[in-house]
Motif scaffolding. Structure first.
Motif, PDB file in Angstrom:
ATOM      1  N   UNK A 165      32.134  29.496  73.626  1.00  0.00           N
ATOM      2  CA  UNK A 165      32.239  28.040  73.595  1.00  0.00           C
ATOM      3  C   UNK A 165      33.189  27.639  74.711  1.00  0.00           C
ATOM      4  N   UNK A 166      32.802  26.650  75.496  1.00  0.00           N
ATOM      5  CA  UNK A 166      33.606  26.269  76.652  1.00  0.00           C
ATOM      6  C   UNK A 166      33.734  24.754  76.749  1.00  0.00           C
ATOM      7  N   UNK A 167      34.845  24.307  77.326  1.00  0.00           N
ATOM      8  CA  UNK A 167      35.059  22.881  77.551  1.00  0.00           C
ATOM      9  C   UNK A 167      35.779  22.720  78.894  1.00  0.00           C
ATOM     10  N   UNK A 168      35.157  22.003  79.824  1.00  0.00           N
ATOM     11  CA  UNK A 168      35.829  21.748  81.094  1.00  0.00           C
ATOM     12  C   UNK A 168      37.081  20.897  80.878  1.00  0.00           C
ATOM     13  N   UNK A 169      38.075  21.069  81.722  1.00  0.00           N
ATOM     14  CA  UNK A 169      39.308  20.293  81.607  1.00  0.00           C
ATOM     15  C   UNK A 169      39.027  18.797  81.692  1.00  0.00           C
ATOM     16  N   UNK A 170      37.985  18.419  82.434  1.00  0.00           N
ATOM     17  CA  UNK A 170      37.664  16.998  82.600  1.00  0.00           C
ATOM     18  C   UNK A 170      37.207  16.355  81.296  1.00  0.00           C
ATOM     19  N   UNK A 171      36.716  17.155  80.351  1.00  0.00           N
ATOM     20  CA  UNK A 171      36.198  16.622  79.081  1.00  0.00           C
ATOM     21  C   UNK A 171      37.255  16.541  77.991  1.00  0.00           C
ATOM     22  N   UNK A 172      38.420  17.163  78.203  1.00  0.00           N
ATOM     23  CA  UNK A 172      39.455  17.146  77.173  1.00  0.00           C
ATOM     24  C   UNK A 172      40.140  15.789  77.182  1.00  0.00           C
ATOM     25  N   UNK A 173      39.980  15.047  76.100  1.00  0.00           N
ATOM     26  CA  UNK A 173      40.624  13.741  75.973  1.00  0.00           C
ATOM     27  C   UNK A 173      41.955  13.849  75.246  1.00  0.00           C
ATOM     28  N   UNK A 174      42.005  14.729  74.243  1.00  0.00           N
ATOM     29  CA  UNK A 174      43.199  14.825  73.423  1.00  0.00           C
ATOM     30  C   UNK A 174      43.299  16.226  72.844  1.00  0.00           C
ATOM     31  N   UNK A 175      44.523  16.718  72.745  1.00  0.00           N
ATOM     32  CA  UNK A 175      44.776  18.013  72.108  1.00  0.00           C
ATOM     33  C   UNK A 175      45.794  17.783  71.009  1.00  0.00           C
ATOM     34  N   UNK A 176      45.440  18.170  69.793  1.00  0.00           N
ATOM     35  CA  UNK A 176      46.389  18.125  68.683  1.00  0.00           C
ATOM     36  C   UNK A 176      46.786  19.551  68.360  1.00  0.00           C
ATOM     37  N   UNK A 177      48.062  19.743  68.080  1.00  0.00           N
ATOM     38  CA  UNK A 177      48.555  21.055  67.670  1.00  0.00           C
ATOM     39  C   UNK A 177      49.043  20.914  66.242  1.00  0.00           C
ATOM     40  N   UNK A 178      48.433  21.673  65.357  1.00  0.00           N
ATOM     41  CA  UNK A 178      48.796  21.644  63.940  1.00  0.00           C
ATOM     42  C   UNK A 178      49.547  22.925  63.618  1.00  0.00           C
ATOM     43  N   UNK A 179      50.766  22.792  63.073  1.00  0.00           N
ATOM     44  CA  UNK A 179      51.546  23.959  62.689  1.00  0.00           C
ATOM     45  C   UNK A 179      51.950  23.847  61.225  1.00  0.00           C
ATOM     46  N   UNK A 180      51.278  24.597  60.354  1.00  0.00           N
ATOM     47  CA  UNK A 180      51.713  24.602  58.950  1.00  0.00           C
ATOM     48  C   UNK A 180      53.096  25.257  58.854  1.00  0.00           C
ATOM     49  N   UNK A 181      53.717  25.168  57.692  1.00  0.00           N
ATOM     50  CA  UNK A 181      55.055  25.742  57.511  1.00  0.00           C
ATOM     51  C   UNK A 181      55.100  27.209  57.935  1.00  0.00           C
ATOM     52  N   UNK A 182      54.144  27.992  57.467  1.00  0.00           N
ATOM     53  CA  UNK A 182      54.118  29.415  57.823  1.00  0.00           C
ATOM     54  C   UNK A 182      53.958  29.584  59.341  1.00  0.00           C
ATOM     55  N   UNK A 183      53.184  28.707  59.965  1.00  0.00           N
ATOM     56  CA  UNK A 183      53.012  28.757  61.415  1.00  0.00           C
ATOM     57  C   UNK A 183      54.294  28.443  62.153  1.00  0.00           C
ATOM     58  N   UNK A 184      55.074  27.505  61.640  1.00  0.00           N
ATOM     59  CA  UNK A 184      56.362  27.193  62.266  1.00  0.00           C
ATOM     60  C   UNK A 184      57.328  28.351  62.116  1.00  0.00           C
ATOM     61  N   UNK A 185      57.282  29.026  60.978  1.00  0.00           N
ATOM     62  CA  UNK A 185      58.177  30.162  60.756  1.00  0.00           C
ATOM     63  C   UNK A 185      57.784  31.377  61.591  1.00  0.00           C
ATOM     64  N   UNK A 186      56.479  31.618  61.722  1.00  0.00           N
ATOM     65  CA  UNK A 186      55.995  32.820  62.402  1.00  0.00           C
ATOM     66  C   UNK A 186      55.574  32.581  63.851  1.00  0.00           C
TER      67      UNK A 186
END
Length: 175
Positions: free
Chosen positions: A105-126
């Motif tokens: 799966x690919x997406x050119x940089x020109x098509x990226x409108x928004x990037x969300x980063x989701x970090x659950x509690x365990x993700x923040x810890x690890x």
């Protein structure tokens, strides 16, 4: 190692690059180590069943089958994680995954409108997070990338690539 066999053992992200267009890898991201915890735990549990074969010899065959099934499941899962790669290049982001059937799966940089980063509690810890890409397209093959290590650094890398490509205006120095 024969070429055909190597494709089942190594994700070979280089073969997906547009070399003649000058595309190069900026970051290749394997799944975060947290994804290996369950398979490694299953392998450890299988050892308990193998030891139990000695202690309870009347059901040794059942214990052996359970141990082997746990080991097989864990080995397949570990290999799936190894074959799953998220790649940031100077032109696009893409994900390659799969052992038998490989998916790209690919997406050119020109098509990226928004990037969300989701970090659950365990993700923040690890130190892992999940990327959610938004683009103008309704149906996307590359929307959610889970278990990305050091997500803040990867997000900044993508933002820098977009900025260097001139796809977004510099807010500090308007044109």
């Amino acid at each position: 190692m024969p070429e055909v066999l190597r494709r089942f053992v190594d994700p070979e992200v280089d073969r997906h690059l547009l070399d003649d267009e000058g595309e190069f890898i900026i970051d290749e991201v394997a799944k975060h180590w947290i994804t290996l915890v369950l398979p490694v735990t299953a392998m450890a549990a299988s050892m308990v069943f193998f030891i139990a074969m000695i202690v309870v010899p009347t059901v040794w065959a059942l214990l052996m089958v359970i141990g082997l099934v746990l080991d097989a499941w864990a080995a397949i899962r570990i290999h799936q994680m190894h074959m799953d790669r998220f790649v940031i290049t100077n032109m696009r982001v893409f994900r390659v995954h799969g052992i038998i059937n490989q998916h790209l799966a690919t997406m050119p940089m020109t098509r990226i409108l928004d990037i969300s980063v989701e970090q659950p509690l365990m993700g923040r810890l690890c130190g892992y997070g999940h990327f959610i890409f938004e683009s103008a397209a309704q149906d996307q093959g590359l929307r959610v990338i889970r278990y990305v290590g050091d997500p803040e650094k990867r997000d900044l890398t993508i933002q820098r690539v977009i900025q260097m490509a001139g796809l977004r205006t510099n807010l500090a120095h308007p044109r």
